[in-house]
Motif scaffolding. Structure first.
Motif, short mmCIF file in Angstrom:
data_model
loop_
_atom_site.label_atom_id
_atom_site.label_comp_id
_atom_site.label_asym_id
_atom_site.label_seq_id
_atom_site.Cartn_x
_atom_site.Cartn_y
_atom_site.Cartn_z
N PHE A 248 0.82 -1.21 0.00
CA PHE A 248 0.00 0.00 0.00
C PHE A 248 0.86 1.27 0.00
O PHE A 248 0.56 2.23 -0.71
CB PHE A 248 -0.93 0.00 1.21
CG PHE A 248 -1.89 1.15 1.24
CD1 PHE A 248 -3.00 1.15 0.43
CD2 PHE A 248 -1.65 2.24 2.06
CE1 PHE A 248 -3.88 2.23 0.43
CE2 PHE A 248 -2.53 3.32 2.07
CZ PHE A 248 -3.65 3.31 1.25
N ILE A 249 1.94 1.26 0.79
CA ILE A 249 2.80 2.46 0.87
C ILE A 249 3.48 2.74 -0.47
O ILE A 249 3.58 3.90 -0.90
CB ILE A 249 3.86 2.28 1.97
CG1 ILE A 249 3.18 2.32 3.35
CG2 ILE A 249 4.92 3.37 1.89
CD1 ILE A 249 4.11 1.96 4.49
N CYS A 250 3.92 1.69 -1.15
CA CYS A 250 4.65 1.89 -2.40
C CYS A 250 3.73 2.27 -3.57
O CYS A 250 4.11 3.08 -4.42
CB CYS A 250 5.44 0.63 -2.75
SG CYS A 250 6.84 0.31 -1.66
N TRP A 251 2.56 1.68 -3.61
CA TRP A 251 1.67 1.92 -4.74
C TRP A 251 0.59 2.95 -4.45
O TRP A 251 0.08 3.60 -5.37
CB TRP A 251 1.01 0.61 -5.17
CG TRP A 251 1.94 -0.35 -5.83
CD1 TRP A 251 2.61 -1.38 -5.24
CD2 TRP A 251 2.32 -0.37 -7.21
NE1 TRP A 251 3.38 -2.04 -6.16
CE2 TRP A 251 3.22 -1.45 -7.38
CE3 TRP A 251 1.98 0.41 -8.31
CZ2 TRP A 251 3.78 -1.76 -8.61
CZ3 TRP A 251 2.53 0.10 -9.53
CH2 TRP A 251 3.43 -0.98 -9.68
N GLY A 252 0.20 3.09 -3.18
CA GLY A 252 -0.91 3.95 -2.82
C GLY A 252 -0.80 5.39 -3.30
O GLY A 252 -1.74 5.91 -3.93
N PRO A 253 0.31 6.10 -3.03
CA PRO A 253 0.41 7.50 -3.44
C PRO A 253 0.24 7.71 -4.95
O PRO A 253 -0.40 8.68 -5.38
CB PRO A 253 1.82 7.90 -2.98
CG PRO A 253 2.11 6.99 -1.84
CD PRO A 253 1.46 5.69 -2.20
N PHE A 254 0.81 6.81 -5.76
CA PHE A 254 0.69 6.94 -7.21
C PHE A 254 -0.77 6.85 -7.66
O PHE A 254 -1.25 7.66 -8.47
CB PHE A 254 1.53 5.86 -7.90
CG PHE A 254 1.36 5.82 -9.40
CD1 PHE A 254 1.97 6.77 -10.20
CD2 PHE A 254 0.59 4.84 -10.00
CE1 PHE A 254 1.82 6.74 -11.59
CE2 PHE A 254 0.43 4.80 -11.37
CZ PHE A 254 1.04 5.75 -12.16
#
Length: 314
Positions: A248-254
């Protein structure tokens, strides 16, 4: 870092007029709205680390016949997907550096064609990475809940069909995205796919964790070892938190960035958020670095093979 054509437009939404964009930018002039100046060297370093890690994973799986199973084939495909992210990032960054310093002079039309090719690689790697993360979760689910029937359910033929289907779907979807990236419907499909994969993995891992907790509870009640039970349950909860948290942290912001493009392209807050687009790309590359550590290095057999590969003992 100068991003590729469609990705560059994702940073600066096309569905807002220039006047509205100027007003939004004028209303968002605080320091934190200026974004981050991420050096190209960081993109290069992370790309190289990810490339080396995933190459080692692929080499180890190919080398060790004990790892020639559907589970490790899926992990191998995930590593290849992550390598596409790394290779695309490295090629783009190197070309940008060479052109900025005047070492490489390329005609504008050739640059556009290169952009399209690298765009397709990046989009295909995004879709395939998310897909194989979901496939690995389903494979683990079958391993736990249908252990006795696993080899009849997940046959080599079905694994090959699954892998081929994912790569074909990723190629087609990336082509569609590059062609129609200005259409909000395309972004909504990409956002929906991300949310679907997130919910799928969340449901599967929670179900698997609940079963593991139930088994541990039964064992501890029979052996009267509540301390061991609590410790094992805590370890399982931490593992689940890491797996889903990193994803979630790696993909969430994008993908939150994509949601804002669709919902509020002229809002001052959204404009500030758009300025951090390069940071979101860094997080995606970091996911390619972390994936081997989470999904692969937990295997003792694979760790042993990796040591052999690193020591060149073929």
């Amino acid at each position: 870092m100068s991003t590729l054509a469609p990705l560059r437009l994702l940073r600066e939404p096309w569905n807002a007029s220039e006047g509205n964009q100027s007003n939004a930018t004028a209303g968002a002039t605080s320091a934190w709205c200026q974004g981050l100046n991420i050096p190209n060297e960081l993109f290069l370093t992370l790309g190289l680390v990810s490339l080396v890690e995933n190459l080692l994973v692929v080499a180890a799986i190919l080398k060790n016949r004990n790892l020639h199973s559907p589970t490790y084939y899926f992990i191998c495909c995930l590593a290849v997907s992550d390598m596409l992210v790394s290779v695309s990032n490295l090629v783009e960054t190197l070309f940008m550096l060479l052109m900025e310093h005047g070492v490489l002079v390329i005609h504008a039309s050739i640059v556009r064609h290169m952009d399209n090719v690298i765009d397709m690689l990046i989009c295909s790697s995004i879709v395939s990475s998310l897909s194989f993360l979901g496939v690995i979760a389903v494979d683990r689910y079958i391993t736990i809940f249908y252990a006795l029937r696993y080899h009849s359910i997940m046959t080599l033929q079905r694994a090959v069909v699954t892998m081929a289907s994912v790569w074909l779907a990723s190629t087609i979807s990336s082509t569609i995205f590059i062609t129609y990236y200005r259409n909000n419907a395309i972004l909504l499909c990409l956002i929906g796919f991300f949310l679907f994969m997130l919910v799928l993995m969340l449901v599967l891992y929670i179900h698997m964790f609940a079963l593991a907790r139930h088994h541990l509870c039964s064992i501890s009640s029979q052996q009267k070892q509540p301390t061991i039970y609590r410790s094992s349950s805590l370890k399982g909860a931490i593992t689940l938190t890491i797996l889903l948290g990193v994803f979630f942290i790696c993909w969430g912001p994008f993908f939150f960035h994509l949601i804002l493009i669709v919902t509020c392209p002229t809002n001052p807050f959204c404009t500030c958020f758009f300025s951090y687009f390069n940071l979101f790309l860094i997080l995606i590359i970091c996911n390619s670095v972390v994936d081997p550590l989470i999904y692969v290095f937990r295997s003792q057999e694979l760790r042993r093979t990796l040591r052999e590969v690193v020591l060149c003992s073929w």
